[in-house]
Each structure stands twice: as C-alpha cells, then as structure tokens.
Enzyme design. Structure first.
Site, mmCIF file in Angstrom:
data_model
loop_
_atom_site.group_PDB
_atom_site.id
_atom_site.type_symbol
_atom_site.label_atom_id
_atom_site.label_comp_id
_atom_site.label_asym_id
_atom_site.label_seq_id
_atom_site.Cartn_x
_atom_site.Cartn_y
_atom_site.Cartn_z
ATOM 1 N N ASN A 25 0.863 -1.182 0.000
ATOM 2 C CA ASN A 25 0.000 0.000 0.000
ATOM 3 C C ASN A 25 0.903 1.236 0.000
ATOM 4 O OD1 ASN A 25 -1.776 2.066 0.509
ATOM 5 N ND2 ASN A 25 -2.353 1.376 2.571
ATOM 6 N N LYS A 27 0.085 4.232 -0.178
ATOM 7 C CA LYS A 27 -0.573 5.413 0.421
ATOM 8 C C LYS A 27 -0.377 6.612 -0.511
ATOM 9 C CE LYS A 27 -0.163 3.251 4.881
ATOM 10 N NZ LYS A 27 -0.078 3.376 6.329
ATOM 11 N N HIS A 111 -9.403 1.054 5.241
ATOM 12 C CA HIS A 111 -8.130 1.293 5.935
ATOM 13 C C HIS A 111 -8.385 2.243 7.111
ATOM 14 C CE1 HIS A 111 -4.043 2.533 6.778
ATOM 15 N NE2 HIS A 111 -3.651 1.493 6.085
ATOM 16 N N GLU A 113 -6.830 4.696 8.116
ATOM 17 C CA GLU A 113 -6.652 6.121 7.782
ATOM 18 C C GLU A 113 -7.916 6.679 7.124
ATOM 19 O OE1 GLU A 113 -3.027 5.562 5.587
ATOM 20 O OE2 GLU A 113 -2.006 5.029 7.446
ATOM 21 N N GLU A 183 -5.085 -4.899 10.807
ATOM 22 C CA GLU A 183 -4.067 -3.858 10.967
ATOM 23 C C GLU A 183 -4.336 -3.096 12.268
ATOM 24 O OE1 GLU A 183 -2.144 -2.573 6.989
ATOM 25 O OE2 GLU A 183 -3.950 -1.391 7.274
ATOM 26 N N GLY A 189 2.698 2.302 10.800
ATOM 27 C CA GLY A 189 3.662 3.385 10.636
ATOM 28 C C GLY A 189 4.457 3.714 11.885
ATOM 29 N N SER A 229 3.674 -2.169 10.334
ATOM 30 C CA SER A 229 5.122 -2.244 10.537
ATOM 31 C C SER A 229 5.713 -3.592 10.115
ATOM 32 C CB SER A 229 5.485 -1.906 11.997
ATOM 33 O OG SER A 229 5.105 -0.572 12.285
HETATM 34 P P1 13P Z 1 3.209 0.372 7.712
HETATM 35 O O1 13P Z 1 3.658 -0.913 7.090
HETATM 36 O O2 13P Z 1 3.943 1.572 7.238
HETATM 37 O O3 13P Z 1 3.126 0.262 9.200
HETATM 38 O O4 13P Z 1 1.689 0.616 7.205
HETATM 39 C C1 13P Z 1 0.782 -0.412 7.312
HETATM 40 C C2 13P Z 1 -0.420 -0.037 6.537
HETATM 41 O O5 13P Z 1 -1.123 0.884 6.883
HETATM 42 C C3 13P Z 1 -0.678 -0.805 5.312
HETATM 43 O O6 13P Z 1 -1.969 -0.564 4.846
#
Ligand code: 13P
Length: 267
Positions: A25, A27, A111, A113, A183, A189, A229
C-alpha cells in the site's frame, strides 16, 4: 441480484496452501521516476516469487502507468479506495469499472486512515465492499483496534464487530471472494509491529468468526493478512503462523529491498 439459491455459486478457493498474498500500500506516495524504478525492479524479480501473489496499490494517478510497466508480469494492481456507484455526479470519486479499465484487480476497503481521517463508517464500507466484488475486484477489508482499545482488552470484540458490520453471507455467496487485513492502528507506521503471537491470536479469532458466518471450508479459503510495521526482518516469523496468509505492507512497500525481502519470506 440474489436470484440464485444461496449455495448455487461456488467460491473460487484462494486461501491456505496457495501461497501468501503480499500487498504493498503506497498510500499518498508516488512520483513517476521513483514508481517506475520500483516497479521495474519488482517485475525483474518476479520469477522468484514462487507461490506468493504480489499486489501493488499505487495512488489513483499512478495506476495506469503502473499497469503498463507490470503488463506481462505476475504482479497485480490494487487501488487504495473506490466509490460504490458506477458513474454519475460524484465529484472526485472513482468507480469500480473505472478501476477495472486501468487493470485493477484488488482494492483496499476500510483502511484505518480512511475510517479516522475521512469518516468512512460501516455503511459506507459495506457499499464499497460489495460494489468492488460485483465488478470482479477483490476487496481487502481492513480491521483493527486502537491502542486504548487494546489496553482495555477490547481488541477481539472491536475487530469482530468491524468484520460482522460489513460481511453479509448472502451477498458474498453470490459475488465471489475477498480478503481481510488485520491492521492494529497502534502498529501502523510506528515501527512497532504486533508480535507474531498477538497477530496469530487475532487471526485465529477472525477465522473462527468467518467459520461461524460461512462454515469452516469458506473460512479456510479466505486470506487473512497482517498489516502494521511489516518489514524484511519480521515477515518470516509472521508468515510462519498458521492463520497469517500474507501481509498488507505500508512504508516498506516503497523500498525495493525491504519489499522483496518480505515477498521472499512468503514464497
Ligand atoms: P506500515 O507498514 O507503514 O506500518 O503501514 C501499514 C499499513 O497501513 C498498510 O496498509
């Protein structure tokens, strides 16, 4: 839409024993030069992917270019979001058929976010989830508890509620397949992944909820991804867990070496 009897359409199995599903992803990170360098590197390495299925999810503006670079490679394209209507007065939105037209096979739905920063609730996510499936796009439904929910021991209940709020067995029996990504919000992150044991415990729970809804066979065939992560150094341990069928990778999916190391752990 539901003209056929409930059990008349069989599900295409895509789960256990078929290799890991590893999804990058990106983003809101993309530039033409960096994207093509990354994708060309992935395409070149794809002969060693073995049984792993690899998907990259660029921002909308980069999907068409990514499709061109990946044409002829086994790597699939995903989107990070989708609207549920087919067309019309929805300024700024992208429909499932528009995604199909540029080569998209997967879409991330729900997601954290998008839930937290864009107000996407269960009703919205449900519409996106089924609209994607109806267009032949595999939705990857994201679930996960916050830090305080985990501190209060609520993680299983929260994640089960999120799953049951979107999944409707009647609709799914007729539309096809989907994946689920666990997640935990506190792991996204932050560099602080869930431990393999924490992730496995939650995946086991999700599998049993899916079995409760659909029966054991269907539940075994659903791929359960872990995200938060994931890196080249923790992927192998995560993938060794019985109910972890792949990963949804954020930051590391923009680093060729890291992402390829994750994929190598899943082959
Ligand atoms: P990270 O791998 O940067 O922690 O992000 C995970 C994520 O949100 C994947 O959709």
């Amino acid at each position: 839409m539901l003209a056929l009897p409930l059990k008349a359409v069989s599900i295409v199995p895509m789960g256990i024993g078929k290799g890991k599903l590893i999804v990058g992803n990106w983003k809101m990170n993309s530039s033409p030069a960096a994207d093509s360098a990354l994708l060309e590197c992935f395409a070149k390495s794809s002969a060693s992917f073995g049984t792993a299925t690899v998907v990259v999810c660029p921002p909308f503006t980069a999907i068409a270019a990514a499709s061109k670079i990946l044409a002829g490679s086994p790597i699939s394209i995903g989107a990070q979001n989708v609207h549920w209507e087919a067309s019309g007065p929805f300024t700024g939105e992208i429909s499932p058929s528009m995604l199909r037209d540029v080569g998209v096979d997967y879409v991330i739905v729900g997601h954290s976010e998008r839930r937290s920063a864009f107000g996407e609730n269960d009703a919205i996510l449900s519409k996106k989830f089924y609209a994607a499936m109806a267009s032949g796009i595999t939705p990857i439904l994201c679930l996960g508890e916050s830090q305080s929910e985990r501190e209060n021991g609520l993680q299983s209940a929260v994640v089960e509620r999120q799953l049951r709020a979107v999944i409707d067995p009647q609709k799914i029996e007729h539309f096809g397949n989907f994946a689920v990504a666990y997640e935990p919000v506190w792991a996204i992150g932050t560099g602080k992944s869930a431990t393999a044991e924490e992730a496995q415990t939650m995946h086991r729970h999700l599998r049993s909820v899916l079995a409760d809804i659909f029966g054991e066979k269907f539940a075994e065939d659903i791929r359960l991804l872990y995200g938060g992560s994931v890196s080249g150094s923790n992927a192998a341990e995560l993938f060794a867990q019985k109910d972890i069928d792949g990963a949804l990778v954020g930051g590391a999916s923009r680093k060729a070496d890291e992402f390829l190391a994750i994929v190598a752990s899943g082959t």
